[in-house]
Design an enzyme around this catalytic site. Sequence first.
Site, short mmCIF file in Angstrom:
data_model
loop_
_atom_site.label_atom_id
_atom_site.label_comp_id
_atom_site.label_asym_id
_atom_site.label_seq_id
_atom_site.Cartn_x
_atom_site.Cartn_y
_atom_site.Cartn_z
N CYS A 30 0.86 -1.18 0.00
CA CYS A 30 0.00 0.00 0.00
C CYS A 30 0.90 1.23 0.00
O CYS A 30 1.46 1.60 1.03
CB CYS A 30 -0.91 0.00 1.22
SG CYS A 30 -2.02 1.43 1.29
N ASN A 88 -6.83 -5.48 -8.27
CA ASN A 88 -7.13 -4.05 -8.30
C ASN A 88 -7.23 -3.61 -9.75
O ASN A 88 -6.41 -4.01 -10.59
CB ASN A 88 -6.01 -3.25 -7.61
CG ASN A 88 -5.81 -3.65 -6.17
OD1 ASN A 88 -6.59 -3.31 -5.31
ND2 ASN A 88 -4.75 -4.41 -5.90
N GLU A 94 -10.17 -0.66 -5.77
CA GLU A 94 -9.23 -1.44 -4.97
C GLU A 94 -9.89 -2.71 -4.42
O GLU A 94 -11.00 -2.66 -3.88
CB GLU A 94 -8.69 -0.59 -3.81
CG GLU A 94 -7.77 0.53 -4.25
CD GLU A 94 -6.94 1.06 -3.10
OE1 GLU A 94 -6.22 0.26 -2.48
OE2 GLU A 94 -7.02 2.27 -2.83
N ARG A 95 -9.17 -3.79 -4.55
CA ARG A 95 -9.60 -5.07 -4.00
C ARG A 95 -9.82 -4.93 -2.50
O ARG A 95 -8.95 -4.51 -1.76
CB ARG A 95 -8.51 -6.11 -4.28
CG ARG A 95 -8.78 -7.50 -3.74
CD ARG A 95 -7.58 -8.40 -3.94
NE ARG A 95 -6.38 -7.91 -3.27
CZ ARG A 95 -5.28 -8.63 -3.07
NH1 ARG A 95 -5.20 -9.86 -3.53
NH2 ARG A 95 -4.23 -8.11 -2.45
N HIS A 143 -2.48 -6.08 -9.83
CA HIS A 143 -3.11 -4.96 -10.54
C HIS A 143 -3.42 -5.34 -11.98
O HIS A 143 -2.66 -6.07 -12.62
CB HIS A 143 -2.19 -3.74 -10.53
CG HIS A 143 -1.93 -3.20 -9.17
ND1 HIS A 143 -2.78 -2.31 -8.56
CD2 HIS A 143 -0.94 -3.46 -8.28
CE1 HIS A 143 -2.32 -2.03 -7.35
NE2 HIS A 143 -1.20 -2.72 -7.16
N GLY A 162 -1.26 1.17 -7.20
CA GLY A 162 -1.94 1.23 -8.50
C GLY A 162 -1.32 2.25 -9.43
O GLY A 162 -1.20 2.03 -10.63
N ASN A 208 1.30 -6.63 -4.71
CA ASN A 208 -0.14 -6.91 -4.75
C ASN A 208 -0.59 -6.84 -6.22
O ASN A 208 0.10 -6.28 -7.07
CB ASN A 208 -0.92 -5.95 -3.85
CG ASN A 208 -0.74 -4.49 -4.24
OD1 ASN A 208 0.18 -4.13 -4.98
ND2 ASN A 208 -1.60 -3.64 -3.73
N ASN A 240 0.26 4.59 -0.58
CA ASN A 240 -0.20 5.75 0.17
C ASN A 240 -0.22 5.47 1.67
O ASN A 240 0.07 6.35 2.48
CB ASN A 240 -1.59 6.18 -0.32
CG ASN A 240 -1.55 6.82 -1.69
OD1 ASN A 240 -0.58 7.49 -2.04
ND2 ASN A 240 -2.58 6.60 -2.49
N CYS A 300 -4.50 5.43 -5.17
CA CYS A 300 -3.89 4.15 -4.83
C CYS A 300 -2.44 4.21 -5.26
O CYS A 300 -2.14 4.32 -6.45
CB CYS A 300 -4.61 3.00 -5.54
SG CYS A 300 -3.84 1.39 -5.28
N GLY A 301 -1.53 4.16 -4.27
CA GLY A 301 -0.11 4.30 -4.58
C GLY A 301 0.45 3.16 -5.39
O GLY A 301 1.13 3.36 -6.40
#
Length: 287
Positions: A71, A200, A218-219, A168, A230, A166, A73, A227-228
């Site tokens: 994450c 995501n 976002e998932r 995307h 993302g 994560n 952000n 979303c950082g």
Amino acid sequence: MYFTKLQGLGNDFVLIDAREPRGCDWADLARKICRRRFGIGSDGLLLLLGSQTADFRMRMFNPDGSEAEACGNGLRCLVRYIAANDLNQRDDLCIETMAGIRQAKLLGQGSQALIKVSMGKPSFRPEDIPIANEASKGSLFDIMIGDYPLTAEGRDLKLNFVSMGNPHAVHFTTDPVAEFPLAALGPQVEKAALFPRGVNLEVVRMSGPGRCEMRVWERGAGETLACGSGACAAMVAARLHGLAGDNLELKLPGGTAEVSWDGQGEVWLTGPAEIVFTGEWPDEPVA
């Protein structure tokens, strides 16, 4: 239980300093604390923890109680909290996350300083999303950064898959992103059979040399203002498609982020983060 509410580009979090052991079901607390009208309200619950391999460790739980691997952000908000409370005496530090050790730098002084964080190297392995086995055929590039076709709600999408720790899926469009039916299509893509662990969704429109606009589903959280990770995935996909160079400015509903990637090493995310307020939540012992 004392908490701090922070936001980075409108992506908001509740942070709890959990360096002292505390009997708490964090997933259940996240579901309660993140509710907009019945809790504090946030896009996620951040935990600040001690680490034996870095300066600090971060965990992040989505509003549905699931734990996120990365994450961007949230990481910047964690660094803002550390700096504001004088928990680190340097302008740089390293944070342990589920996705690995991440570097952070304060660019400037005080609460207005921008925060730059490393987000790791992107991965293009189908198993890192993961993608369902039946889809993992053909060349690696064609699968991951080849505008993979997916139909959701009768609309044809072309997805590019990037793992930033994560998962995307990046869709490029020539229409303004504000017109994209994200509320309808986001849940369909997130839970599509193609993604057994969810994904995501980023919708991106290039708006000029080195600039783009983006919205994100976002998932585990739904649509957020930013979303950082993302933004980093969008940068990687844009660069590999020849749409961006080493630097990209992303306009998100919550503000503007800057992402840099040389095509080989780690992706770096830069943006603001600020403390909104502090408060107290009733203690939540494990039943």
